[in-house]
Write an enzyme that holds these catalytic residues in place. Structure first.
Site, mmCIF file in Angstrom:
data_model
loop_
_atom_site.group_PDB
_atom_site.id
_atom_site.type_symbol
_atom_site.label_atom_id
_atom_site.label_comp_id
_atom_site.label_asym_id
_atom_site.label_seq_id
_atom_site.Cartn_x
_atom_site.Cartn_y
_atom_site.Cartn_z
ATOM 1 N N ARG A 190 19.574 32.584 58.752
ATOM 2 C CA ARG A 190 19.490 31.133 58.554
ATOM 3 C C ARG A 190 20.415 30.646 57.443
ATOM 4 N NH1 ARG A 190 17.925 32.402 62.558
ATOM 5 N NH2 ARG A 190 15.856 32.171 63.505
ATOM 6 N N SER A 239 10.589 24.558 62.359
ATOM 7 C CA SER A 239 10.082 25.611 61.478
ATOM 8 C C SER A 239 10.354 25.250 60.019
ATOM 9 C CB SER A 239 10.742 26.946 61.809
ATOM 10 O OG SER A 239 10.393 27.368 63.110
ATOM 11 N N GLU A 309 13.079 26.612 55.088
ATOM 12 C CA GLU A 309 14.094 26.642 56.132
ATOM 13 C C GLU A 309 14.590 25.222 56.403
ATOM 14 O OE1 GLU A 309 14.412 27.728 60.866
ATOM 15 O OE2 GLU A 309 13.385 29.146 59.542
#
Length: 317
Positions: A190, A239, A309
């Site tokens: 990520r 998320s 995130e």
């Protein structure tokens, strides 16, 4: 309810040749909107405006505009805001949102798919399916743009953007246009090494030969699994936290007793507790504070510190 958001004032003077001076240079063929609303399209439907919301006409238009801006002026690209908290005080500087002209998708020889930075993941996956190109099915499960996926190495169902990316074309903050091979992006989980202010205008992906029916079945499976397990019909941001090494964020959050936790009109989803929701009148401050409370509870319960995130941008009200 939270406090009334403080709006950025786009009329503020910027001394020493600021944006107002830059806008007197050759005009943008797209649009420049002072005080442009971000809450109109950000998935949470919260947050203050952009000081300037820019929609370029094409890559050359964006490059010339970026080159004319003072180097000190921040530039932030934003897609559909599916993984974003825009703080209530708004976003200073320039927010670049690529229009539909940057959303074209084309199949190329060698089982490759070229997509504009504004193309949605489902559009890319569907084009690959129709051309019998396998390996891009997971993009069906990423509800954002190609630009966002390239920037954050977005992934789902065991695959990441870095697994399929060949190269990305960028407009850098100084207005230069460069094509970077995937290796130069320095992908980790990520995360990418994409420079601040760079805008992804195009990406080239690689797949393998496949049967369209089989590919389509896998995409349908991904869609059904998402529908069953995630609060897709809510005001959410996807998320919230990264999965720590060896753990699932949702399981840590659940074990810490955070499922259904609320702060104002912000809530930890009862369906999937790594999703935060705006139940109606939450502010971005409510949502971010709830996320921090979740982090604190998980840390106290398991000793594990969750990392955001969701990208949080702008200034607090």
């Amino acid at each position: 309810m939270g406090r009334r958001p403080r709006r950025c004032d786009p009329r503020r003077a910027r001394g020493g040749g600021g944006l107002m001076a830059a806008l007197a240079l050759p005009p943008l063929s797209g649009s420049v909107e002072p005080g442009g609303s971000l809450a109109d399209f950000i998935w949470f439907r919260t947050g203050g405006p952009a000081e300037w919301l820019v929609r370029p006409g094409d890559t050359a238009d964006l490059a010339a505009f970026m080159a004319a801006l003072p180097p000190s002026l921040p530039v932030l690209p934003v897609g559909v805001g599916s993984n974003l908290i825009v703080r209530d005080g708004g976003v200073p500087g320039v927010v670049v949102r690529l229009p539909k002209s940057f959303a074209k998708v084309a199949v190329e020889p060698g089982h490759r798919v070229r997509a504009g930075g504004a193309a949605m993941g489902i559009t890319v996956a569907s084009a690959a399916r129709d051309a019998g190109i396998a390996g891009l099915e997971f993009l069906r499960g990423i509800p954002g743009t190609v630009g966002g996926a390239v920037r954050m190495n977005a992934g789902a169902y065991g695959r990441d953007t870095g697994d399929i990316l060949i190269e990305a074309t960028l407009v850098l903050r100084d207005g230069s246009v460069e094509t970077w091979p995937a290796a130069k992006l320095g992908y980790t989980y990520r995360h990418s090494a994409l420079p601040a202010g760079a805008v992804v205008v195009q990406a080239l992906f690689a797949g393998t030969p496949g049967d369209p029916a089989t590919i389509g079945a896998e995409m349908d499976r991904i869609a059904a699994e998402r529908e069953a397990s995630q609060p897709l019909r809510s005001r959410t941001g996807g998320s919230t936290f990264k999965n720590p090494e060896g753990h699932k964020a949702w399981a840590l959050i659940d074990a810490a007793g955070c499922r259904g936790l609320t702060r104002g009109d912000a809530q930890v989803s009862e369906k999937h507790c790594n999703f935060l929701l705006n139940l109606g009148t939450a502010t971005s401050a409510d949502i971010e504070a709830l996320g921090e409370e979740v982090r604190a509870r998980v840390k106290a319960h398991s000793g594990i510190e969750l990392e955001w995130e969701i990208q949080r941008i702008g200034v607090k009200a």
